[in-house]
Design an enzyme around this catalytic site. Structure first.
Site, PDB file in Angstrom:
ATOM      1  N   GLU A 111      30.518  34.531  33.158  1.00 33.13           N
ATOM      2  CA  GLU A 111      31.882  34.712  32.672  1.00 33.13           C
ATOM      3  C   GLU A 111      31.882  35.442  31.329  1.00 33.13           C
ATOM      4  O   GLU A 111      32.751  36.290  31.078  1.00 33.13           O
ATOM      5  CB  GLU A 111      32.571  33.354  32.535  1.00 33.13           C
ATOM      6  CG  GLU A 111      32.837  32.650  33.855  1.00 33.13           C
ATOM      7  CD  GLU A 111      33.742  33.456  34.762  1.00 33.13           C
ATOM      8  OE1 GLU A 111      34.872  33.787  34.346  1.00 33.13           O
ATOM      9  OE2 GLU A 111      33.326  33.775  35.898  1.00 33.13           O
ATOM     10  N   ASN A 128      41.912  29.606  33.913  1.00 32.73           N
ATOM     11  CA  ASN A 128      41.432  30.855  34.505  1.00 32.73           C
ATOM     12  C   ASN A 128      41.719  30.969  36.002  1.00 32.73           C
ATOM     13  O   ASN A 128      42.138  32.019  36.492  1.00 32.73           O
ATOM     14  CB  ASN A 128      39.928  31.010  34.267  1.00 32.73           C
ATOM     15  CG  ASN A 128      39.418  32.365  34.747  1.00 32.73           C
ATOM     16  OD1 ASN A 128      39.863  33.401  34.268  1.00 32.73           O
ATOM     17  ND2 ASN A 128      38.504  32.355  35.710  1.00 32.73           N
ATOM     18  N   TRP A 155      44.091  41.647  35.457  1.00 38.16           N
ATOM     19  CA  TRP A 155      45.230  42.098  36.266  1.00 38.16           C
ATOM     20  C   TRP A 155      44.830  43.171  37.272  1.00 38.16           C
ATOM     21  O   TRP A 155      45.329  43.196  38.402  1.00 38.16           O
ATOM     22  CB  TRP A 155      46.363  42.574  35.359  1.00 38.16           C
ATOM     23  CG  TRP A 155      47.175  41.415  34.892  1.00 38.16           C
ATOM     24  CD1 TRP A 155      47.095  40.758  33.697  1.00 38.16           C
ATOM     25  CD2 TRP A 155      48.155  40.718  35.665  1.00 38.16           C
ATOM     26  NE1 TRP A 155      47.973  39.702  33.675  1.00 38.16           N
ATOM     27  CE2 TRP A 155      48.634  39.651  34.865  1.00 38.16           C
ATOM     28  CE3 TRP A 155      48.686  40.895  36.944  1.00 38.16           C
ATOM     29  CZ2 TRP A 155      49.607  38.762  35.311  1.00 38.16           C
ATOM     30  CZ3 TRP A 155      49.654  40.008  37.398  1.00 38.16           C
ATOM     31  CH2 TRP A 155      50.113  38.964  36.587  1.00 38.16           C
ATOM     32  N   TRP A 196      51.582  45.337  38.701  1.00 39.56           N
ATOM     33  CA  TRP A 196      50.703  44.464  37.925  1.00 39.56           C
ATOM     34  C   TRP A 196      50.899  44.620  36.426  1.00 39.56           C
ATOM     35  O   TRP A 196      50.658  43.691  35.644  1.00 39.56           O
ATOM     36  CB  TRP A 196      49.238  44.712  38.291  1.00 39.56           C
ATOM     37  CG  TRP A 196      48.758  46.123  38.103  1.00 39.56           C
ATOM     38  CD1 TRP A 196      48.782  47.132  39.033  1.00 39.56           C
ATOM     39  CD2 TRP A 196      48.187  46.692  36.914  1.00 39.56           C
ATOM     40  NE1 TRP A 196      48.255  48.292  38.507  1.00 39.56           N
ATOM     41  CE2 TRP A 196      47.882  48.049  37.211  1.00 39.56           C
ATOM     42  CE3 TRP A 196      47.896  46.193  35.653  1.00 39.56           C
ATOM     43  CZ2 TRP A 196      47.310  48.913  36.274  1.00 39.56           C
ATOM     44  CZ3 TRP A 196      47.321  47.055  34.702  1.00 39.56           C
ATOM     45  CH2 TRP A 196      47.035  48.395  35.028  1.00 39.56           C
ATOM     46  N   TRP A 225      31.410  39.032  32.077  1.00 41.01           N
ATOM     47  CA  TRP A 225      32.625  39.685  32.562  1.00 41.01           C
ATOM     48  C   TRP A 225      33.447  40.213  31.380  1.00 41.01           C
ATOM     49  O   TRP A 225      34.007  41.312  31.434  1.00 41.01           O
ATOM     50  CB  TRP A 225      33.477  38.717  33.388  1.00 41.01           C
ATOM     51  CG  TRP A 225      33.175  38.724  34.850  1.00 41.01           C
ATOM     52  CD1 TRP A 225      32.545  37.756  35.566  1.00 41.01           C
ATOM     53  CD2 TRP A 225      33.511  39.754  35.796  1.00 41.01           C
ATOM     54  NE1 TRP A 225      32.457  38.119  36.896  1.00 41.01           N
ATOM     55  CE2 TRP A 225      33.047  39.339  37.066  1.00 41.01           C
ATOM     56  CE3 TRP A 225      34.161  40.993  35.693  1.00 41.01           C
ATOM     57  CZ2 TRP A 225      33.207  40.103  38.208  1.00 41.01           C
ATOM     58  CZ3 TRP A 225      34.322  41.753  36.839  1.00 41.01           C
ATOM     59  CH2 TRP A 225      33.837  41.309  38.085  1.00 41.01           C
ATOM     60  N   TRP A 276      55.760  50.104  44.093  1.00 42.84           N
ATOM     61  CA  TRP A 276      56.070  48.718  43.785  1.00 42.84           C
ATOM     62  C   TRP A 276      57.570  48.459  43.924  1.00 42.84           C
ATOM     63  O   TRP A 276      58.382  49.381  43.852  1.00 42.84           O
ATOM     64  CB  TRP A 276      55.628  48.387  42.354  1.00 42.84           C
ATOM     65  CG  TRP A 276      54.168  48.611  42.105  1.00 42.84           C
ATOM     66  CD1 TRP A 276      53.598  49.598  41.359  1.00 42.84           C
ATOM     67  CD2 TRP A 276      53.079  47.832  42.622  1.00 42.84           C
ATOM     68  NE1 TRP A 276      52.229  49.488  41.371  1.00 42.84           N
ATOM     69  CE2 TRP A 276      51.878  48.411  42.129  1.00 42.84           C
ATOM     70  CE3 TRP A 276      52.991  46.694  43.435  1.00 42.84           C
ATOM     71  CZ2 TRP A 276      50.626  47.898  42.437  1.00 42.84           C
ATOM     72  CZ3 TRP A 276      51.743  46.181  43.733  1.00 42.84           C
ATOM     73  CH2 TRP A 276      50.577  46.770  43.247  1.00 42.84           C
TER      74      TRP A 276
END
Length: 278
Positions: free
Chosen positions: A65, A134, A175, A152, A68, A96
């Protein structure tokens, strides 16, 4: 930061087993300190490696993590276009939802009034505390994009305004992951079912009850999808759907079908690019 780190040190070995359950004390809660630099990322990595070498699977997961976060720093630094659009250009062609209905759906999402308890509880946690678990960031984000059909970037801006641990690269990366438009993101046809996510990660509804106390009278099955509860159960729990708690703003099956149609433009562009390359 040091107090949180000392506390997490005692729990780190179980991180891989507890991190996905929002009603459990699983995360390190150090995100805001990483964001403001009141804890050293190098120090955290060294601690994780220390425990990893001792055989801790929890430390290994936590280290991934932390990686990331660094990965998303690198993406933003080397591909600055992600700040305004998709990492994968073909995803910019997605049409969208827009107009009054889209704004209405967005407002329901922001207010925690979608009719899907886990999504709503997640948004209320964010609105009330400036923090969101998370796992719930993935669930709530996926719901905005792949159930409501909204851009998004709307969600990215909302999180930026409300998260105490907001970091542009991590927020953008998250996102773009849920919208499938980012680097190494989930495939576009992977659409989280908010009910099954709720049943899996908040089985007893403890987290839901914390932020939606009006649903506390429902049983462990109905609390994940109140609209499926029998009238007598709703009455006994003091719930009037549409009044004390909203009905779902969208149907999961219909939303999933709409999303697959919306993302078809990406599939078409990918195939055309492959044909051109050949």
């Amino acid at each position: 930061a040091q107090q949180l780190l000392d506390d997490f040190w005692e729990r780190m070995d179980a991180y891989d087993e507890t991190r996905n359950f929002p009603a459990v004390k699983g995360p390190s809660y150090l995100g805001v300190h990483l964001r403001f630099g009141t804890v050293s990322i190098r120090h955290l990595v060294s601690l994780a490696i220390q425990r990893q070498l001792a055989g801790s699977t929890g430390a290994t997961t936590w280290l991934s993590e932390l990686c990331w976060r660094d990965f998303y720093f690198q993406i933003l630094a080397n591909f600055p276009q992600v700040a305004t659009g998709a990492f994968k250009p073909e995803y910019n062609a997605i049409a969208w939802a827009s107009g009054a209905r889209a704004q209405q759906l967005f407002n329901a999402w922001c207010q925690g009034a979608t009719g899907y308890p886990l999504v709503d509880a997640a948004m209320l946690q964010l609105n009330q505390t400036g923090y969101m678990h998370n796992r719930l960031r993935m669930v709530a984000g996926s719901f905005l994009v792949k159930h409501l059909g909204l851009d998004w970037r709307w969600g990215e801006r909302y999180f930026a305004a409300h998260l105490n641990d907001f970091d542009q690269s991590a927020n953008n990366g998250g996102w773009q992951w849920v919208s499938s438009s980012g680097c190494d993101a989930q495939p576009y046809f992977r659409i989280f079912n908010p009910v099954t996510q709720s049943e899996k990660f908040d089985a007893q509804g403890k987290f839901i009850k914390r932020y939606l106390p009006q649903l506390a009278g429902l049983g462990p099955k109905s609390i994940h999808a109140p609209w499926t509860a029998k009238p007598l159960e709703l009455q006994a729990a003091g719930i009037s759907l549409g009044q004390t708690y909203p009905l779902p703003v969208v149907d999961h099956a219909s939303a999933r079908a709409d999303t697959l149609r919306r993302y078809a433009v990406v599939k078409k562009a990918t195939h055309e690019s492959a044909d051109t390359a050949q």
